[in-house]
Design an enzyme around this catalytic site. Structure first.
Site, mmCIF file in Angstrom:
data_model
loop_
_atom_site.group_PDB
_atom_site.id
_atom_site.type_symbol
_atom_site.label_atom_id
_atom_site.label_comp_id
_atom_site.label_asym_id
_atom_site.label_seq_id
_atom_site.Cartn_x
_atom_site.Cartn_y
_atom_site.Cartn_z
ATOM 1 C CE LYS A 90 38.726 20.955 41.634
ATOM 2 N NZ LYS A 90 39.454 21.008 42.186
ATOM 3 C CB THR A 91 37.766 25.790 37.148
ATOM 4 O OG1 THR A 91 37.314 24.992 37.836
ATOM 5 C CG2 THR A 91 37.241 26.380 36.086
ATOM 6 C CB THR B 184 37.514 20.008 46.925
ATOM 7 O OG1 THR B 184 36.224 20.555 48.034
ATOM 8 C CG2 THR B 184 38.125 21.250 46.028
ATOM 9 C CG ASP C 232 33.943 24.368 40.037
ATOM 10 O OD1 ASP C 232 34.826 22.745 40.720
ATOM 11 O OD2 ASP C 232 34.759 25.249 40.656
ATOM 12 N NE ARG D 42 41.680 29.880 42.974
ATOM 13 C CZ ARG D 42 41.163 28.225 43.006
ATOM 14 N NH1 ARG D 42 40.847 28.590 43.687
ATOM 15 N NH2 ARG D 42 40.530 28.451 41.396
HETATM 16 N N1 LIG Z 1 48.757 23.426 35.334
HETATM 17 C C1 LIG Z 1 48.831 25.101 35.530
HETATM 18 N N2 LIG Z 1 49.458 25.618 34.701
HETATM 19 C C2 LIG Z 1 49.615 27.371 34.566
HETATM 20 N N3 LIG Z 1 48.867 27.788 35.412
HETATM 21 C C3 LIG Z 1 47.922 27.234 36.130
HETATM 22 C C4 LIG Z 1 48.065 25.456 36.429
HETATM 23 N N4 LIG Z 1 46.909 25.623 37.281
HETATM 24 C C5 LIG Z 1 46.302 26.225 37.356
HETATM 25 N N5 LIG Z 1 46.847 27.108 37.171
HETATM 26 C C6 LIG Z 1 46.298 28.196 37.262
HETATM 27 O O1 LIG Z 1 46.139 28.852 38.530
HETATM 28 C C7 LIG Z 1 44.654 28.674 39.066
HETATM 29 C C8 LIG Z 1 43.026 27.837 39.576
HETATM 30 O O2 LIG Z 1 43.223 27.164 38.373
HETATM 31 P P1 LIG Z 1 41.859 26.653 38.615
HETATM 32 O O3 LIG Z 1 41.212 28.195 38.746
HETATM 33 O O4 LIG Z 1 41.610 25.969 37.590
HETATM 34 O O5 LIG Z 1 41.703 25.329 39.673
HETATM 35 P P2 LIG Z 1 40.426 24.635 40.091
HETATM 36 O O6 LIG Z 1 41.093 23.104 41.068
HETATM 37 O O7 LIG Z 1 39.495 24.492 39.214
HETATM 38 O O8 LIG Z 1 39.856 25.087 41.767
HETATM 39 P P3 LIG Z 1 38.889 25.013 42.301
HETATM 40 O O9 LIG Z 1 38.742 23.758 43.081
HETATM 41 O O10 LIG Z 1 38.655 26.271 43.528
HETATM 42 O O11 LIG Z 1 37.516 25.526 41.274
HETATM 43 C C9 LIG Z 1 43.931 29.613 37.605
HETATM 44 O O12 LIG Z 1 44.454 31.091 37.706
HETATM 45 C C10 LIG Z 1 45.254 28.643 36.861
HETATM 46 O O13 LIG Z 1 44.994 29.950 35.886
HETATM 47 MG MG LIG Z 2 37.371 25.394 39.872
#
Ligand SMILES: Nc1ncnc2c1ncn2[C@@H]1O[C@H](COP(=O)(O)OP(=O)(O)OP(=O)(O)O)[C@@H](O)[C@H]1O
Ligand SMILES: [Mg+2]
Length: 337
Positions: free
Chosen positions: A68-69, A162, A113, A221
């Site tokens: 998401k981030t 989430t 977030d 992740r």
């Molecule tokens: N579609 C994707 N392709 C490549 N790398 C990805 C992809 N999605 C996420 N990542 C990698 O996975 C990791 C987690 O992504 P991110 O931090 O954006 O998740 P999030 O959904 O924000 O999690 P949270 O809910 O814990 O904040 C990061 O290192 C990101 O670079």
């Molecule tokens: Mg995040």
């Protein structure tokens, strides 16, 4: 390195290591998987860009670590705008959010977030900010206090959560775009693993990447953390990441071939051994497993449910009856039934 059974190495939120020492997608092309969502966001961002307007407010929801981030950062990059990142619990007072909002330039993105955790007073500031691009600020104290209404630059709020169900209806209704991130398919994770391995200089075969993808719980992740730990493992042992070494590496990390960790194993064992498959209440399971119920609900259950090993019923959690024999077989000899 030893594995602490009570410390779910792969299920903790973002760490500095995740941020600094790995590949981060900067464009939609580099962001692998989530095809439909990506297509939609590409259309919305491109259209907004063509009109020179901010993107409509966007709410992204889905389990942790799905990107998401990262998506918010990509959108800022594609739209060539600034992005400010903060999280719900950080915004304790209305002044905190007003300071962030007034510092935004035209079309900038404010990413919040865990938006379900913002205090009510902060949420109320967001209502008028999102709807009218204005905020009310109280200046002075006591009898001399006065409220002034400050205009903001037209901006985009991207909220991530989430727990979409915990968002209040008025806040939810102010998002023009609401999208859900899904767990990734094994082939998508395989591609993400290869992308990360290449960046880290780890020479993984496609087959080895598939094995790791299956252990990654549908979550980029976790996939990327596994790649980094496998790199450590192969480096220290002076080995190449052959299929055999990959298997040893996963065993070393206490992750089974399906991506289940010792805590997942305990949940399933407790249900089979103590409740003959269930149902059992989440609090009871949590105390027997030695985790708090929120962690179980957020970090473990979604994956176990997705695997079909767990279901929620009105009387508690249970292993679906058609999976009990399989689970018993999986833990044969460890259950002393
Ligand atoms: N579609 C994707 N392709 C490549 N790398 C990805 C992809 N999605 C996420 N990542 C990698 O996975 C990791 C987690 O992504 P991110 O931090 O954006 O998740 P999030 O959904 O924000 O999690 P949270 O809910 O814990 O904040 C990061 O290192 C990101 O670079
Ligand atoms: Mg995040």
């Amino acid at each position: 390195m030893s594995f602490d059974e009570n410390n779910p190495l792969f299920l903790v939120p973002e760490t500095p290591e995740d941020k600094q020492f790995d590949f981060h997608p900067k464009t939609f092309e580099q962001y692998l998987g989530q095809k439909e969502l990506k297509e939609k966001l590409y259309v919305y961002t491109t259209a907004a860009l063509m009109r020179n307007e901010p993107l409509d407010h966007l709410l992204l929801f889905g389990p942790p670590g799905l990107g998401k981030t990262t998506l918010a950062q990509i959108m800022a990059h594609v739209m060539n705008t600034g992005i400010k990142i903060c999280s719900g619990p950080m915004l304790e007072r209305t002044g905190d959010v007003v300071a962030l909002l007034t510092a935004l330039g035209p079309r900038d993105i404010l990413f919040i977030d865990e938006i379900h955790r913002i205090p009510t007073a902060v949420e109320e500031v967001l209502y008028s900010a999102m709807e009218h691009f204005r905020v009310d600020v109280i200046i002075g104290q006591g009898a001399g206090a006065q409220s002034i209404n400050i205009p903001l630059s037209p901006f985009t709020l991207i909220g991530a959560t989430t727990k979409a169900g915990m968002l209040s209806a008025p806040l939810r209704s102010r998002f023009g775009i609401i999208e859900r991130l899904e767990f990734y398919q094994d082939e998508e994770l395989q591609a993400i693993i290869l992308q990360s391995a290449e960046f880290l200089g780890l020479d993984l075969s496609a087959h080895a990447a598939t094995t790791l993808a299956k252990a990654a719980r549908g979550t980029p992740r976790i996939a990327k953390r596994i790649v980094r730990r496998i790199r450590d493992f192969t480096q220290v042992l002076h080995k190449q990441p052959t299929d055999d070494v990959i298997q040893q590496g996963l065993a070393f990390l206490s992750i089974d071939e399906e991506g289940l960790t010792p805590v997942d194993h305990m949940i399933l064992k407790v249900l089979v051994k103590n409740f003959n498959g269930g149902p059992a209440g989440i609090e009871t399971i949590a105390s027997l497993v030695g985790e708090d119920s929120e962690t179980l609900e957020e970090a473990y259950e979604p994956f176990l449910m997705r695997k079909g090993y767990l279901e929620k019923t009105s009387r508690g959690r249970q292993i679906p009856p058609n999976k009990i024999a399989y689970i018993k077989g999986k833990f044969l000899g460890q259950l002393s039934l």
